[in-house]
Design a protein around this motif. Sequence first.
Motif, PDB file in Angstrom:
ATOM      1  N   GLY A 296       0.654  -1.172  -0.024  1.00 29.33           N
ATOM      2  CA  GLY A 296      -0.005   0.123  -0.209  1.00 29.33           C
ATOM      3  C   GLY A 296       0.634   1.079  -0.030  1.00 29.33           C
ATOM      4  O   GLY A 296       0.490   2.448  -0.227  1.00 29.33           O
ATOM      5  N   GLY A 297       2.069   1.088   0.055  1.00 29.85           N
ATOM      6  CA  GLY A 297       3.086   2.150   0.104  1.00 29.85           C
ATOM      7  C   GLY A 297       3.061   3.246   1.321  1.00 29.85           C
ATOM      8  O   GLY A 297       2.409   2.462   2.343  1.00 29.85           O
ATOM      9  N   PRO A 298       3.670   4.364   1.284  1.00 29.27           N
ATOM     10  CA  PRO A 298       4.049   5.020   2.624  1.00 29.27           C
ATOM     11  C   PRO A 298       2.657   5.327   3.188  1.00 29.27           C
ATOM     12  O   PRO A 298       2.557   5.449   4.479  1.00 29.27           O
ATOM     13  CB  PRO A 298       4.619   6.345   2.024  1.00 29.27           C
ATOM     14  CG  PRO A 298       5.403   5.695   0.820  1.00 29.27           C
ATOM     15  CD  PRO A 298       4.444   4.816   0.011  1.00 29.27           C
ATOM     16  N   THR A 299       1.562   5.573   2.497  1.00 28.88           N
ATOM     17  CA  THR A 299       0.241   5.717   3.084  1.00 28.88           C
ATOM     18  C   THR A 299      -0.023   4.730   4.378  1.00 28.88           C
ATOM     19  O   THR A 299      -0.552   5.093   5.436  1.00 28.88           O
ATOM     20  CB  THR A 299      -0.685   6.065   2.180  1.00 28.88           C
ATOM     21  OG1 THR A 299      -0.615   7.228   1.224  1.00 28.88           O
ATOM     22  CG2 THR A 299      -2.167   6.254   2.900  1.00 28.88           C
ATOM     23  N   ALA A 300       0.488   3.547   4.044  1.00 34.45           N
ATOM     24  CA  ALA A 300       0.069   2.334   4.858  1.00 34.45           C
ATOM     25  C   ALA A 300       0.711   2.270   6.178  1.00 34.45           C
ATOM     26  O   ALA A 300       0.386   1.479   7.093  1.00 34.45           O
ATOM     27  CB  ALA A 300       0.208   1.100   3.971  1.00 34.45           C
ATOM     28  N   VAL A 301       1.792   3.163   6.324  1.00 39.31           N
ATOM     29  CA  VAL A 301       2.398   3.291   7.618  1.00 39.31           C
ATOM     30  C   VAL A 301       1.672   3.712   8.648  1.00 39.31           C
ATOM     31  O   VAL A 301       1.691   3.304   9.694  1.00 39.31           O
ATOM     32  CB  VAL A 301       3.763   4.105   7.491  1.00 39.31           C
ATOM     33  CG1 VAL A 301       4.529   4.348   8.561  1.00 39.31           C
ATOM     34  CG2 VAL A 301       4.895   3.456   6.324  1.00 39.31           C
ATOM     35  N   LEU A 302       0.898   4.828   8.443  1.00 43.85           N
ATOM     36  CA  LEU A 302      -0.123   5.435   9.257  1.00 43.85           C
ATOM     37  C   LEU A 302      -1.620   4.914   9.196  1.00 43.85           C
ATOM     38  O   LEU A 302      -2.093   5.066   9.973  1.00 43.85           O
ATOM     39  CB  LEU A 302       0.098   7.042   9.216  1.00 43.85           C
ATOM     40  CG  LEU A 302       1.373   7.579   9.378  1.00 43.85           C
ATOM     41  CD1 LEU A 302       1.278   9.023   9.251  1.00 43.85           C
ATOM     42  CD2 LEU A 302       1.910   7.289  10.769  1.00 43.85           C
ATOM     43  N   ARG A 303      -1.772   4.411   7.916  1.00 40.47           N
ATOM     44  CA  ARG A 303      -3.396   4.165   8.037  1.00 40.47           C
ATOM     45  C   ARG A 303      -3.355   3.056   6.866  1.00 40.47           C
ATOM     46  O   ARG A 303      -2.770   2.795   5.974  1.00 40.47           O
ATOM     47  CB  ARG A 303      -4.045   5.184   7.137  1.00 40.47           C
ATOM     48  CG  ARG A 303      -5.626   4.968   6.983  1.00 40.47           C
ATOM     49  CD  ARG A 303      -6.194   6.396   6.593  1.00 40.47           C
ATOM     50  NE  ARG A 303      -5.758   7.418   7.337  1.00 40.47           N
ATOM     51  CZ  ARG A 303      -6.270   8.624   7.192  1.00 40.47           C
ATOM     52  NH1 ARG A 303      -6.826   9.215   5.801  1.00 40.47           N
ATOM     53  NH2 ARG A 303      -6.044   9.790   8.113  1.00 40.47           N
ATOM     54  N   ALA A 304      -4.325   1.771   7.320  1.00 36.95           N
ATOM     55  CA  ALA A 304      -4.411   0.918   6.637  1.00 36.95           C
ATOM     56  C   ALA A 304      -4.906   1.009   5.226  1.00 36.95           C
ATOM     57  O   ALA A 304      -5.788   1.730   5.062  1.00 36.95           O
ATOM     58  CB  ALA A 304      -5.443  -0.171   7.277  1.00 36.95           C
ATOM     59  N   VAL A 305      -4.381   0.338   4.182  1.00 32.94           N
ATOM     60  CA  VAL A 305      -4.668   0.398   2.749  1.00 32.94           C
ATOM     61  C   VAL A 305      -5.507  -0.924   2.609  1.00 32.94           C
ATOM     62  O   VAL A 305      -4.830  -1.873   2.499  1.00 32.94           O
ATOM     63  CB  VAL A 305      -3.446   0.554   2.256  1.00 32.94           C
ATOM     64  CG1 VAL A 305      -4.057   0.429   0.573  1.00 32.94           C
ATOM     65  CG2 VAL A 305      -2.911   2.047   2.365  1.00 32.94           C
ATOM     66  N   GLU A 306      -6.799  -0.554   2.466  1.00 37.07           N
ATOM     67  CA  GLU A 306      -7.487  -2.083   2.336  1.00 37.07           C
ATOM     68  C   GLU A 306      -7.220  -3.083   1.093  1.00 37.07           C
ATOM     69  O   GLU A 306      -6.892  -2.458  -0.002  1.00 37.07           O
ATOM     70  CB  GLU A 306      -8.933  -1.650   2.158  1.00 37.07           C
ATOM     71  CG  GLU A 306      -9.646  -0.940   3.697  1.00 37.07           C
ATOM     72  CD  GLU A 306      -9.407  -1.862   4.863  1.00 37.07           C
ATOM     73  OE1 GLU A 306      -9.568  -3.050   4.588  1.00 37.07           O
ATOM     74  OE2 GLU A 306      -9.200  -1.378   5.898  1.00 37.07           O
ATOM     75  N   GLY A 307      -7.072  -4.164   1.187  1.00 36.61           N
ATOM     76  CA  GLY A 307      -6.839  -4.951  -0.011  1.00 36.61           C
ATOM     77  C   GLY A 307      -5.384  -5.195  -0.394  1.00 36.61           C
ATOM     78  O   GLY A 307      -5.064  -6.033  -1.148  1.00 36.61           O
ATOM     79  N   ALA A 308      -4.663  -4.199  -0.009  1.00 36.60           N
ATOM     80  CA  ALA A 308      -3.020  -4.251  -0.430  1.00 36.60           C
ATOM     81  C   ALA A 308      -2.476  -5.416  -0.305  1.00 36.60           C
ATOM     82  O   ALA A 308      -1.580  -6.175  -0.934  1.00 36.60           O
ATOM     83  CB  ALA A 308      -2.288  -3.224   0.168  1.00 36.60           C
ATOM     84  N   GLU A 309      -2.696  -5.983   0.929  1.00 34.41           N
ATOM     85  CA  GLU A 309      -2.187  -7.276   1.424  1.00 34.41           C
ATOM     86  C   GLU A 309      -2.390  -8.607   0.734  1.00 34.41           C
ATOM     87  O   GLU A 309      -1.798  -9.648   0.698  1.00 34.41           O
ATOM     88  CB  GLU A 309      -2.157  -7.594   2.822  1.00 34.41           C
ATOM     89  CG  GLU A 309      -3.644  -8.119   3.130  1.00 34.41           C
ATOM     90  CD  GLU A 309      -3.687  -8.657   4.714  1.00 34.41           C
ATOM     91  OE1 GLU A 309      -4.069  -9.623   5.072  1.00 34.41           O
ATOM     92  OE2 GLU A 309      -3.119  -7.975   5.648  1.00 34.41           O
ATOM     93  N   ASP A 310      -3.613  -8.618  -0.038  1.00 36.25           N
ATOM     94  CA  ASP A 310      -4.179  -9.685  -0.996  1.00 36.25           C
ATOM     95  C   ASP A 310      -3.407  -9.848  -2.302  1.00 36.25           C
ATOM     96  O   ASP A 310      -3.941 -10.616  -3.160  1.00 36.25           O
ATOM     97  CB  ASP A 310      -5.371  -9.495  -1.004  1.00 36.25           C
ATOM     98  CG  ASP A 310      -6.271  -9.484   0.411  1.00 36.25           C
ATOM     99  OD1 ASP A 310      -5.500 -10.266   1.186  1.00 36.25           O
ATOM    100  OD2 ASP A 310      -7.296  -8.882   0.576  1.00 36.25           O
ATOM    101  N   SER A 311      -2.630  -8.671  -2.747  1.00 30.89           N
ATOM    102  CA  SER A 311      -2.090  -8.676  -4.013  1.00 30.89           C
ATOM    103  C   SER A 311      -0.679  -9.260  -4.146  1.00 30.89           C
ATOM    104  O   SER A 311       0.226  -8.233  -3.956  1.00 30.89           O
ATOM    105  CB  SER A 311      -2.139  -7.523  -4.750  1.00 30.89           C
ATOM    106  OG  SER A 311      -1.845  -7.493  -6.104  1.00 30.89           O
ATOM    107  N   PRO A 312      -0.263 -10.252  -4.650  1.00 35.16           N
ATOM    108  CA  PRO A 312       0.893 -10.770  -5.012  1.00 35.16           C
ATOM    109  C   PRO A 312       1.634 -10.001  -6.110  1.00 35.16           C
ATOM    110  O   PRO A 312       2.751  -9.871  -6.006  1.00 35.16           O
ATOM    111  CB  PRO A 312       0.851 -12.232  -5.524  1.00 35.16           C
ATOM    112  CG  PRO A 312      -0.632 -12.733  -5.056  1.00 35.16           C
ATOM    113  CD  PRO A 312      -1.318 -11.472  -4.826  1.00 35.16           C
TER     114      PRO A 312
END
Length: 302
Positions: free
Chosen positions: A103-119
């Motif tokens: 999810g990139g830098p934004t995900a450091v402070l806030r969850a980015v939905e669905g990012a972890e599901d993408s190989p």
Amino acid sequence: MRIMLEHLTTELSNPASEALDSLSPREIVALINSEDAGIADAVAQQSEQIAKAIEVIAHRLRHGGRLIYIGAGTSGRLGILDAAECPPTFNSDPSQVVGIIAGGPTAVLRAVEGAEDSPELAKQDLKNIELCSNDVVVGIATSGRTPYVAGALEYARSQGAYAIGLSCNHNATINTRSDLTISPVVGPEILSGSTRMKAGTATKMVLNMLSTGAMVRLGKTYGNLMVDLQATNTKLTERSRRILAKLAMISPEDAAIQLHQCGGELKVAIVSQRLNLSPDEARQRLQANGGHLRQALENDPD
């Protein structure tokens, strides 16, 4: 990569905390502290794997490779944290230890939905930093089944990079995508599935060992002293003076002068003072010994 979460140790209900919401603050503290007491033992059971990883990482860093942490959520944040601490602690180039989060830098402070599901997202993230065969990729997934991390490890191996899988479950999916696996199994969390707790602590402990162990092997320390630190603030400047004063057996005032004459480079200042060399001669001696302070001080010149 569908796995029933209820089969994962990190998702199981912890019998010790079934009445968590009825406990007093003091009882909550005691319970968490009691559960945390076993984390170090779980990490210790992975000592051989961690030591192997340190050797591989140090070897590849020594030959121009990078240590790349990649993960999602808490795992990704912990990797970024460890990477960020290396330059001020070990004077390493910021590009030498890299942290990537789904999810990139934004995900450091806030969850980015669905990012972890993408190989595929992981593959692209590694392409963006031009992953090469000299690199080491540590895929961090406490569950051991995060698609983003599994994809990262698969791509790393396809490029000849060394792939290390770090999880907190036995028989993790990422194990089959890794050259080496580290699996400190800490058991069910106090708050079911909240892997920022025991699993997160175990992960942080392992990352501390990987980066510190590799940097020690690269000669970034002298004994237990940080001699390759960057004096980027008042605390670190004072620490540099104290270390130089101790190792060169001079006063803090003289240490400050010596550091200034050596451009703030602590190892250069130590070699210069101990061996009565000019700063340039001290730098050359360090370079001839691969940056290892002890070797520069003890080895006879060629």
